[in-house]
Design an enzyme around this catalytic site. Sequence first.
Site, PDB file in Angstrom:
ATOM      1  CD  GLU A   1      -4.092  -6.103   2.457  1.00 47.08           C
ATOM      2  OE1 GLU A   1      -4.781  -5.471   3.280  1.00 47.08           O
ATOM      3  OE2 GLU A   1      -2.876  -5.921   2.319  1.00 47.08           O
TER       4      GLU A   1
ATOM      5  CD  GLU B   1      -3.046  -1.038   2.185  1.00 44.38           C
ATOM      6  OE1 GLU B   1      -2.827  -0.393   3.225  1.00 44.38           O
ATOM      7  OE2 GLU B   1      -4.133  -1.605   1.970  1.00 44.38           O
TER       8      GLU B   1
HETATM    9  C1  GAL Z   1      -4.561  -2.948   4.908  1.00 43.75           C
HETATM   10  C2  GAL Z   1      -3.114  -3.376   5.073  1.00 43.75           C
HETATM   11  C3  GAL Z   1      -2.999  -4.652   5.868  1.00 43.75           C
HETATM   12  C4  GAL Z   1      -3.832  -4.557   7.118  1.00 43.75           C
HETATM   13  C5  GAL Z   1      -5.239  -4.245   6.728  1.00 43.75           C
HETATM   14  C6  GAL Z   1      -6.165  -4.168   7.907  1.00 43.75           C
HETATM   15  O1  GAL Z   1      -4.703  -1.633   4.505  1.00 43.75           O
HETATM   16  O2  GAL Z   1      -2.498  -3.555   3.813  1.00 43.75           O
HETATM   17  O3  GAL Z   1      -1.641  -4.866   6.180  1.00 43.75           O
HETATM   18  O4  GAL Z   1      -3.324  -3.560   7.934  1.00 43.75           O
HETATM   19  O5  GAL Z   1      -5.280  -3.009   6.076  1.00 43.75           O
HETATM   20  O6  GAL Z   1      -7.477  -3.924   7.490  1.00 43.75           O
END
Ligand code: GAL
Length: 662
Positions: free
Chosen positions: A308, A148
């Site tokens: 994700e 990110e």
């Molecule tokens: C994302 C991040 C992950 C984790 C996740 C939690 O933005 O890439 O590492 O922190 O959020 O929701």
Amino acid sequence: MFDDGRLCFGGDYNPEQWPPSVWAEDIALMRQARVNLVTVGVFAWSRLEPAPGRYTFDWLDEVLDLLHAGGIRVALATPTASPPPWFSVAHPGALPVTPEGVRLHHGSRDTYCAAAPAYRAAALRIAGALADRYAHHPALALWHVHNEYGTICHCEHTAQAFRRWLADRHGDLAALNEAWCTSFWSQHYSDWAQISTPRATQYLANPGHLLDFRRFWSDTLLAAYREQRDLLRAANPALPITTNYVLGDWVPVDHARWAGEVDLVAVDHYPSAVDIGAEEQTALVGDLARGWARHGSRDPAGAWLLMESAPGHIQTPGRMHTKEPGRMLRHSLAHVARGSRGAMFFQWRAPAGGAERFHSALVPHVGSDSRVFREATELGAALQQLAEVEGRVEAGVALVVDAASGWALHHPGLPSPRLDHRQETAAVHRALWHAGYGCDILPPGDPLDGYRLLILPALYLIDDTTAEWVREYVAAGGHLLATYLSGVADEHARVRLGGYPGALRDLLGMWVEEFHPLAEHDQVRLRGGGSGRIWTESLRLTGAEVIDSYAGGVLDGRPAVTRHRAEAGTAWYVSTRPDADTYRRLLDEVTRCAGVTPVCPGAPAGVEAVRRRSAHGSWLFLFNHTDLPQQVPARGTDLLTATPVDEAVRLPPGGVAVLREH
Ligand code: GAL
């Protein structure tokens, strides 16, 4: 090599947080759930390089071999989003500095300045060590660079790099002074050395300065990504490379520009609403991601990957909301419907400690005897059944999103603090979604063939090239819908003079004389029976006809919505933010004139339909977002249940069907 014909299913896997005794169970459970891709090592820098230049790869060797033996492919991450404590101690000058000049310290993640040479060197060193060791490991399907990209810093390294970037962009100081309108408040620069980053200042900052700083960070972070990418590519040109996008206007990344630099657009999506808003956001993000992928690859289908998402909860601003049964499947398949090559999650197993200890996981704290794990297993099976789905998402509407317009509407000194390009995009997308129209989202300048309607949602910054792109579309017979503030400023955020919106007023057959921003809870009535919020304006017509007018208040009887026949096309203008029902009615009218039809005209309200089409067939995704059973006329084979559908699909409350259509 990445796309082996299956849809991806899996998520972030952090074996470094667990003793090796857990790894065998992990792999057995992954196989049970049909997990086929995991992101490994994304925050493992301190475990991979415990001291500068000293590597401990033994555990990763073992994990990759185990995954490979289990038939699970790996997106191997470079761990550069979280430098180890030794790095911060050795290079305090590479720690990030806030606009107030406060240097942040170690203790979380992202504690680096991406413009600091020491950080860039250390990041390349660990990426290079991983490439040397694993570029040909048979488990690898993909490189996942960093996590990110999106941090900003105001340190001296940044200031120097910013000045170099500005010199490249503007050529000389005269051009910069012109672009930033520095005659205002005596800000004229006579030496590059006088320019700093836009630090905390006494009162309102200069909009040109703020905008260029965002652009600078997008390019600087991209350069950091490219360095790693080129090094990884050199080690094995056959392995595709990506980085996961984080969304939001606060992110100083122009995702459309970046899309040409990745082999696969990968997006993290965490909705923030718990009601139907989560489904609306899911649809919006899927359309955004596909638009970036199409822009970057010029592939009309625009395949991308949901890298994700949260398995079991929705993080609202105030609390964690537990996802209702079936919602994980619906959200995942809604992304797949819109072009994602699978559904990936943060994270595989919930940790006992660490900052995100209560974040949901595919294997929660309680273990695999859990609803979430059972639903994950069902999702794994469903994804396997959908492998054949391909092709372009059916969409007759194009919606334009531009990172710089989003940033510029967050500047101070605007007539209202409620102006927001992304919110305006979401409002019109939501109205289209509820009415069942397919929509592509694209950056300015992308090809517009095949779209019957082009929408500019508060596209505040329009340069001359974009204005011409819009004009040509309308001249050729296209329908345009522009909402307030679109085209008011140029690419430097300088207001175009002579009547707003300078870039579009001829096309729209009207101009705006004055703005009348509304107070936070104000609502304005429209004579057509609807209402608007946030913004109103006084319009002067030069050829446009009035479609709706304001009712009451200072603008009583004055035009609110207009339509103009411009050459072979039609240009509509909306001078307020219509409320949801008003927007729906307006879009019904606009789409009717433009000849846009819903994806599945027989779908009842609350049932979402997305169609994919390729040379090999067509597939219809149906999602019942209501709490009643619903029926949709259709024919085909439901891939999830492998049953034929002769006349209608019956969807239980919250149910999903994916039809291979006859
Ligand atoms: C994302 C991040 C992950 C984790 C996740 C939690 O933005 O890439 O590492 O922190 O959020 O929701």
